[in-house]
Design an enzyme around this catalytic site. Structure first.
Site: not given
Length: 276
Positions: A221, A255
């Site tokens: 991210k 995840r």
């Protein structure tokens, strides 16, 4: 945690790896995009590499992404879930905020509904998950994907996220979702600044509510790019470091885009004995 299809998740041992399979052409990490047969192949490879859960998603919810229609999301996701389920009994999660997609996914053999809106965007989602006995991932976000990173602001990000997740879990319980099928996600990157994300990782124990499992989704991210100066393709090392920190602070599921590398990370951490 027992699952509707008869399988289960064991949270008594090492952190579980959830593999991201993006059945779309818009997710922020381009190599993760795969449609139709290639998505199934990627999922099977992730299982072989050590993933404990496969998470299929047809709609990108990256910052700035656009909402897609129900029919398109169904077209992207449901055939993939059906085909994968014929070849594997691994727990399947579907990343959706639409009740119609969740219903079709559960019919196709999915076990978990991973909803970035914590079952709030679609009024039919909560009763559906309760009726079907689905496990649910309840995530915190601030704003909606098109504008959630415009100017996020918190007085106390950890306290506010923890409070929201507690309320979301209570709402799910009151709506009929089984307490042993609730997973919480603090929503790294969903209406959060870099320092907000770092605080949530560092103080993860303060987010735990009633001992519900915690899922951390921070793979590649933007905040990792802000730290390392790398684009999404160059953020694997930073992601591994951030996930190691999350595991050591109590994450139950991570995840990730890179299932094999993270399966090895989990094995090494637990062998060394440094994880909580």
């Amino acid at each position: 945690m027992s699952l509707p299809g008869g399988s289960g998740l064991d949270f008594s041992g090492p952190c579980l790896v959830m593999a991201i399979i993006n059945c779309n052409d818009d997710s922020f990490y381009a190599p993760s995009r795969a449609m139709d047969e290639r998505a199934v192949e990627n999922a099977l490879r992730a299982e072989e590499a050590g993933a404990a859960i496969i998470d299929f998603g047809g709609e990108s919810t990256r910052p700035g992404s656009a909402y897609i229609g129900e029919e398109e999301e169904l077209r992207r996701v449901i055939p993939v879930v059906k085909t994968f389920r014929k070849q594997s009994r691994l727990p399947v999660s579907v990343d959706t905020r639409k009740a119609a997609v969740a219903r079709a996914a559960l019919d196709a053999g999915a076990d978990i509904i991973n909803d970035i809106s914590a079952l709030e965007d679609d009024p039919l989602m909560l009763p559906l998950c309760a009726e079907r006995g689905a496990a649910v991932v309840l995530m915190h976000k601030k704003g909606q994907p098109p504008d959630m990173q415009a100017s996020p602001w918190y007085v106390d990000v950890v306290g506010e996220v923890a409070g929201y997740l507690e309320r979301a879990a209570r709402r799910a319980l009151e709506g009929g979702v089984r307490g042993d099928r609730i997973i919480l996600d603090p929503g790294i990157g969903f209406g959060k600044r870099k320092d907000d994300n770092l605080a949530l990782i560092n103080r993860l124990a303060e987010i735990r509510v009633n001992d519900y499992p915690i899922l951390m989704a921070l793979s590649r991210k933007t905040f990792i790019g802000e730290i390392t100066g790398k684009d999404a393709e160059g953020r694997l090392a930073g992601t591994l470091a951030a996930n190691a920190a999350a595991i050591m602070r109590g994450a139950d599921i991570i995840r990730v885009h890179d299932a094999g590398e993270h399966a090895d990370l989990v094995k090494a951490l637990y062998a060394i004995g440094v994880s909580l």
